[in-house]
Design a protein around this motif. Structure first.
Motif, PDB file in Angstrom:
ATOM      1  N   SER A  15       0.825  -1.182   0.000  1.00  0.00           N
ATOM      2  CA  SER A  15       0.000   0.000   0.000  1.00  0.00           C
ATOM      3  C   SER A  15       0.869   1.244   0.000  1.00  0.00           C
ATOM      4  CB  SER A  15      -0.894   0.035   1.252  1.00  0.00           C
ATOM      5  OG  SER A  15      -1.681  -1.132   1.308  1.00  0.00           O
ATOM      6  N   GLN A  29      -4.118   4.471   1.530  1.00  0.00           N
ATOM      7  CA  GLN A  29      -4.728   3.221   1.068  1.00  0.00           C
ATOM      8  C   GLN A  29      -4.366   2.085   1.995  1.00  0.00           C
ATOM      9  OE1 GLN A  29      -4.905   1.963  -3.247  1.00  0.00           O
ATOM     10  NE2 GLN A  29      -3.404   0.486  -2.509  1.00  0.00           N
ATOM     11  N   ASN A  31      -5.479  -2.305   2.838  1.00  0.00           N
ATOM     12  CA  ASN A  31      -6.139  -3.514   2.358  1.00  0.00           C
ATOM     13  C   ASN A  31      -7.233  -3.932   3.328  1.00  0.00           C
ATOM     14  OD1 ASN A  31      -4.125  -3.531   0.414  1.00  0.00           O
ATOM     15  ND2 ASN A  31      -2.920  -5.123   1.438  1.00  0.00           N
ATOM     16  N   THR A  42      -8.308  -9.772  -1.643  1.00  0.00           N
ATOM     17  CA  THR A  42      -7.947  -8.417  -1.225  1.00  0.00           C
ATOM     18  C   THR A  42      -8.793  -7.360  -1.918  1.00  0.00           C
ATOM     19  OG1 THR A  42      -5.664  -9.207  -1.082  1.00  0.00           O
ATOM     20  CG2 THR A  42      -6.005  -6.846  -0.911  1.00  0.00           C
ATOM     21  N   HIS A  44      -9.110  -2.840  -1.801  1.00  0.00           N
ATOM     22  CA  HIS A  44      -8.427  -1.630  -1.351  1.00  0.00           C
ATOM     23  C   HIS A  44      -9.448  -0.601  -0.875  1.00  0.00           C
ATOM     24  CE1 HIS A  44      -4.641  -2.544  -3.984  1.00  0.00           C
ATOM     25  NE2 HIS A  44      -4.637  -3.197  -2.837  1.00  0.00           N
ATOM     26  N   ARG A  45      -9.054   0.144   0.145  1.00  0.00           N
ATOM     27  CA  ARG A  45      -9.886   1.211   0.665  1.00  0.00           C
ATOM     28  C   ARG A  45      -9.025   2.449   0.944  1.00  0.00           C
ATOM     29  NH1 ARG A  45     -13.078  -1.743  -0.976  1.00  0.00           N
ATOM     30  NH2 ARG A  45     -14.939  -2.635   0.024  1.00  0.00           N
ATOM     31  N   GLN A  46      -9.601   3.617   0.697  1.00  0.00           N
ATOM     32  CA  GLN A  46      -8.987   4.866   1.100  1.00  0.00           C
ATOM     33  C   GLN A  46      -9.547   5.241   2.470  1.00  0.00           C
ATOM     34  OE1 GLN A  46      -6.563   6.453  -0.622  1.00  0.00           O
ATOM     35  NE2 GLN A  46      -6.648   4.778  -2.096  1.00  0.00           N
ATOM     36  N   GLU A 169      -2.294  -9.047  -3.752  1.00  0.00           N
ATOM     37  CA  GLU A 169      -2.730  -7.974  -2.854  1.00  0.00           C
ATOM     38  C   GLU A 169      -2.716  -6.612  -3.539  1.00  0.00           C
ATOM     39  OE1 GLU A 169      -1.970  -9.045   1.559  1.00  0.00           O
ATOM     40  OE2 GLU A 169      -0.091  -9.493   0.515  1.00  0.00           O
ATOM     41  N   SER A 170      -2.026  -6.531  -4.652  1.00  0.00           N
ATOM     42  CA  SER A 170      -2.067  -5.344  -5.492  1.00  0.00           C
ATOM     43  C   SER A 170      -1.712  -5.764  -6.908  1.00  0.00           C
ATOM     44  CB  SER A 170      -1.080  -4.284  -4.998  1.00  0.00           C
ATOM     45  OG  SER A 170      -1.188  -3.097  -5.763  1.00  0.00           O
ATOM     46  N   ALA A 172      -5.968  -4.642  -6.874  1.00  0.00           N
ATOM     47  CA  ALA A 172      -7.188  -5.254  -6.369  1.00  0.00           C
ATOM     48  C   ALA A 172      -8.326  -4.967  -7.336  1.00  0.00           C
ATOM     49  CB  ALA A 172      -7.523  -4.720  -4.977  1.00  0.00           C
ATOM     50  N   ASP A 175      -9.309  -1.478  -9.204  1.00  0.00           N
ATOM     51  CA  ASP A 175      -8.244  -0.480  -9.180  1.00  0.00           C
ATOM     52  C   ASP A 175      -8.045   0.121 -10.571  1.00  0.00           C
ATOM     53  OD1 ASP A 175      -7.792  -0.909  -6.524  1.00  0.00           O
ATOM     54  OD2 ASP A 175      -5.773  -1.734  -6.747  1.00  0.00           O
TER      55      ASP A 175
END
Length: 263
Positions: A15, A29, A31, A42, A44-46, A169-170, A172, A175
């Protein structure tokens, strides 16, 4: 419980790190982990750039997957109505206190899955290695009618059976990405080797790369790779991670992540 009595860590390497002096409106950001195809996945959230990202991350987890994530097959095993009472982090151990709703309903898979979701979300932070659960302030030693033992702290390794062979995990789901793509996560695959490809909306291959994790063949390793690709205009696409079967060369353990492209 007093929430997060120790200073919060930065988010995991997958992140982005916050700026050194964020403005009051700045975000970061993190997870959160849901269930997809009966495995951990996974999102993602802000969240606000507060000193308590673990609290913010768990609150985002409890809010559940978005409509777009649900359309892509994500769900949550955490019962609706579950609330967070507090988190204490000390010496690598996060003690999370949730409302009694967290224990309601579901069979053995649901019970294990909801525990794994919380553990994965908390252990993304470098100062959290293990998790202990409380319900309404009371330590949990046996969880649910399935009798899941929680008398000892648990970690990601506790839920290896619920972890996909390739955990991306990235990026997600949902995105927005542009070239080059930074892809990271963990994997437990034969000889630590698997494939990642990037497809456009029509399924045409834009890029392909062989990836080698830090370990495999029964031991989960990490990966972090940069994959060059370019697009000329915004559009939709898919990042696909998969292993080639040692038996017949067919694709196995495939994970498809719908994304949006930005030139």
């Amino acid at each position: 419980m007093t929430p997060e009595t120790t200073p919060e860590p930065a988010a995991s390497p997958v992140s982005p790190s916050p700026e050194a002096s964020p403005s009051p409106a700045a975000e970061r950001q993190v997870n959160v982990y849901f269930i997809r195809d009966e495995k951990i996945a996974t999102a993602h959230r802000q969240i606000p750039a507060s000193p308590r990202p673990a609290t913010e991350a768990i609150q985002a987890l409890l809010a559940g997957p978005t409509e777009a994530e649900q359309a892509a097959g994500m769900s949550t095993a955490i019962p609706e109505g579950t609330t967070l009472n507090g988190i204490v982090i000390e010496a690598g151990l996060a003690t999370v206190d949730l409302s009694g709703d967290f224990e309601s309903g579901g069979g053995s898979f649901s019970m294990l899955a909801r525990l794994a979701q919380v553990v994965y979300t908390l252990t993304q932070f470098p100062t959290v290695e293990q998790v202990r659960f409380e319900l309404d302030g009371q330590p949990v030693e046996v969880f649910g009618s399935e009798g899941i033992a929680l008398d000892q702290p648990v970690s990601r390794a506790t839920y290896e059976d619920l972890t996909p062979a390739i955990l991306v995990e990235s990026p997600a789901i949902g995105d927005t990405v542009s070239g080059p793509l930074q892809a990271s996560g963990t994997a437990n695959v034969f000889e630590a080797t698997f494939q990642i490809e990037i497809l456009d909306e029509a399924g045409n291959q834009l890029a392909h790369q062989v990836v080698t994790a830090t370990s495999g063949s029964g031991m989960r390793g990490t990966f972090d790779v940069t994959i060059p690709f370019t697009v000329s205009e915004p559009g939709s696409g898919t990042v696909v991670a998969y292993e080639l079967s040692a038996k017949d060369g067919s694709r196995i353990n495939e994970v498809r992540i719908p994304v949006e492209f930005q030139p």
